[in-house]
Design an enzyme around this catalytic site. Structure first.
Site, PDB file in Angstrom:
ATOM      1  N   CYS A 151      21.791 -15.744  58.749  1.00  0.00           N
ATOM      2  CA  CYS A 151      21.599 -15.854  57.298  1.00  0.00           C
ATOM      3  C   CYS A 151      20.978 -17.210  57.089  1.00  0.00           C
ATOM      4  CB  CYS A 151      22.949 -15.755  56.566  1.00  0.00           C
ATOM      5  SG  CYS A 151      22.836 -16.099  54.788  1.00  0.00           S
ATOM      6  N   GLU A 195      25.233 -21.917  47.738  1.00  0.00           N
ATOM      7  CA  GLU A 195      24.530 -21.882  46.442  1.00  0.00           C
ATOM      8  C   GLU A 195      25.168 -22.838  45.427  1.00  0.00           C
ATOM      9  OE1 GLU A 195      21.666 -20.233  45.397  1.00  0.00           O
ATOM     10  OE2 GLU A 195      21.242 -19.278  47.319  1.00  0.00           O
ATOM     11  N   HIS A 224      21.049 -19.163  54.760  1.00  0.00           N
ATOM     12  CA  HIS A 224      21.920 -20.153  54.126  1.00  0.00           C
ATOM     13  C   HIS A 224      22.772 -20.924  55.136  1.00  0.00           C
ATOM     14  CE1 HIS A 224      20.993 -17.780  50.531  1.00  0.00           C
ATOM     15  NE2 HIS A 224      21.536 -18.716  49.786  1.00  0.00           N
ATOM     16  N   ASP A 230      13.239 -15.753  49.275  1.00  0.00           N
ATOM     17  CA  ASP A 230      14.656 -15.673  49.630  1.00  0.00           C
ATOM     18  C   ASP A 230      15.434 -15.264  48.387  1.00  0.00           C
ATOM     19  OD1 ASP A 230      17.018 -16.067  51.256  1.00  0.00           O
ATOM     20  OD2 ASP A 230      17.407 -17.833  50.031  1.00  0.00           O
ATOM     21  N   SER A 231      16.682 -14.850  48.618  1.00  0.00           N
ATOM     22  CA  SER A 231      17.563 -14.542  47.497  1.00  0.00           C
ATOM     23  C   SER A 231      17.948 -15.794  46.710  1.00  0.00           C
ATOM     24  CB  SER A 231      18.837 -13.882  48.026  1.00  0.00           C
ATOM     25  OG  SER A 231      19.537 -14.796  48.844  1.00  0.00           O
ATOM     26  N   CYS A 233      15.082 -14.317  54.329  1.00  0.00           N
ATOM     27  CA  CYS A 233      16.407 -13.841  53.949  1.00  0.00           C
ATOM     28  C   CYS A 233      16.728 -12.721  54.933  1.00  0.00           C
ATOM     29  CB  CYS A 233      16.350 -13.315  52.512  1.00  0.00           C
ATOM     30  SG  CYS A 233      17.809 -12.402  51.993  1.00  0.00           S
TER      31      CYS A 233
END
Lengths: 271, 271
Positions: A185, A153, A187, A11-12, A74
């Site tokens: 997403c 994040e 996240h 993932d990012s 991601c």
């Protein structure tokens, strides 16, 4: 094929932890090696070829662990790099877009499906394509939410700021008679409670994380590659940026300490 | 591999129509060839080797249509014959037990899962095995409901008799704190409304039909075997018994007329 080989997740940043958590829950015997590219997050505003390049680098890095499957956890990297990575490796490569799309097709009654994601994911049209390849009569309402990943994040999952940010981004979607919305997403499941409050109970939220873990389970079974159920796996995590925040978020989300190794990329790899 | 090849579906009778309907809904471009063994229904009380033999015969019959995938849309036949059929054909063979098990694992919060099915399915322990292979800490409450399939094969989906039959069978399950229950027989979605009334809203009903269609979608995508989206498929249905009731139930369930061909088995095949 050694069924004790790990599942590689990339993932990012921390978003793929939502997929990792679901794999741990649905497939508790599977070993995970996870790479979060926190030094270069977010991917959502990057150019397609840059995302492809970063994804290739991480897949190369994780190859040393001889994974039996690669999970691009991601949505942006799935939108841009899934087909490229599939061509270059000889194990199954699973992205997070089609599982969410398939789950939404399974759930919707109205045929009107919402999709939220990063700028890159939404502009790529990957969800709309995946949904319409399944059923061309589906109506898709998409919205890029570039303010969400930075919140996650920073570990800011529940606060007045979070609520205000989510309300501002999604308020306009409440005018549409959608009955499910894809959290496009990885996240976004961190923000699922707030997103649910804003969208209301009549909109089912589809988590790419939960659905991707389910499909990983399907594919491992279909290919007879499941881990031995005697196994209690020890997962390994890597991140390219500072490990402190990654460790905090992983502890909070997974409910336990993780074995985290910071990885220093060569300058040539920093894009 | 010709992606215009059909998906072969087989069942002991009309139960597999619940899977067919979900495939039509989730994968509207896929062509279906369906075989309902109405002359020999129900399978749920038959011996394992008899069910294996019947399943082999139907797979052989459907082979003339060169299917790209075989779906054993009958829990009893899945429990007894899935592994046998897998060994004898060179296309993916999908049963209905693991999809339901994986969906339940994905949905449960309490870890207590109910399973209802035919005598054969429940006695085989196939769901318990599938669930515990995924997570050994899952608690499974199983109940055979041999009175349900005859109701469905008579087309009696909603009536006082149906409610009384379902209440009598499931009343005792309401004492358990399960949060989801697998409809472990493809006939049971026909009775889902009544089952839902008896079990109450806090128990999520998992339809093997819906979940199996979803997994078929996953596997076709993973193996790059999806039908061309330009296709408007013409499905073909076969049944081994009298076609009249099959036709009525199919019309009612699928909402349209079907192309149904009665098949006369040789006496040697009548088990």
């Amino acid at each position: 094929m050694d069924v004790q080989q790990p599942i590689a997740i990339l993932d990012s940043g921390v978003g793929g932890l939502t997929v990792a958590k679901e794999i741990m829950r649905q497939l508790p015997h599977e070993k995970i090696v996870y790479f979060g590219d926190t030094a270069r997050t977010p991917y959502g505003t990057r150019a397609a070829d840059e995302v492809v390049q970063f994804t290739r680098e991480i897949v190369e890095y994780l190859a040393q662990y001889d994974p039996k499957m690669i999970v691009i956890a991601c949505n942006t990297a799935t939108a841009f790099a899934l087909e490229d990575i599939k061509k270059h490796v000889n194990v199954p490569v699973v992205g997070v877009i089609h599982p969410g799309a398939r789950a939404a097709i399974g759930r919707t009654n109205t045929g009107i499906i919402g999709v939220i994601g990063t700028d890159g994911t939404i502009k790529s049209g990957a969800y709309e394509l995946a949904l319409k390849q399944l059923n061309p009569h589906i109506h898709v309402i998409s919205k890029a939410c570039p303010t969400f990943v930075p919140l996650v994040e920073r570990g800011n999952f529940r606060s007045d700021e979070t609520f205000d940010t989510v309300s501002a981004a999604l308020g306009s979607l409440r005018d549409y008679p959608m009955d499910c919305m894809i959290l496009g997403c990885t996240h976004y499941p961190f923000l699922a409670e707030t997103i649910g409050e804003v969208m209301g109970p009549e909109v089912v939220l589809i988590s790419s994380a939960e659905e991707t873990a389910r499909e990983i389970s399907t594919i491992l079974y279909e290919q007879d590659k499941r881990a031995n159920i005697e196994t209690t796996p020890i997962h390994q995590f890597f991140c390219s940026g500072q490990p402190a925040m990654f460790r905090v978020i992983a502890k909070q989300w997974l409910g336990k300490q993780i074995e985290l190794t910071p990885v220093v990329w060569q300058v040539s790899q920093m894009g």
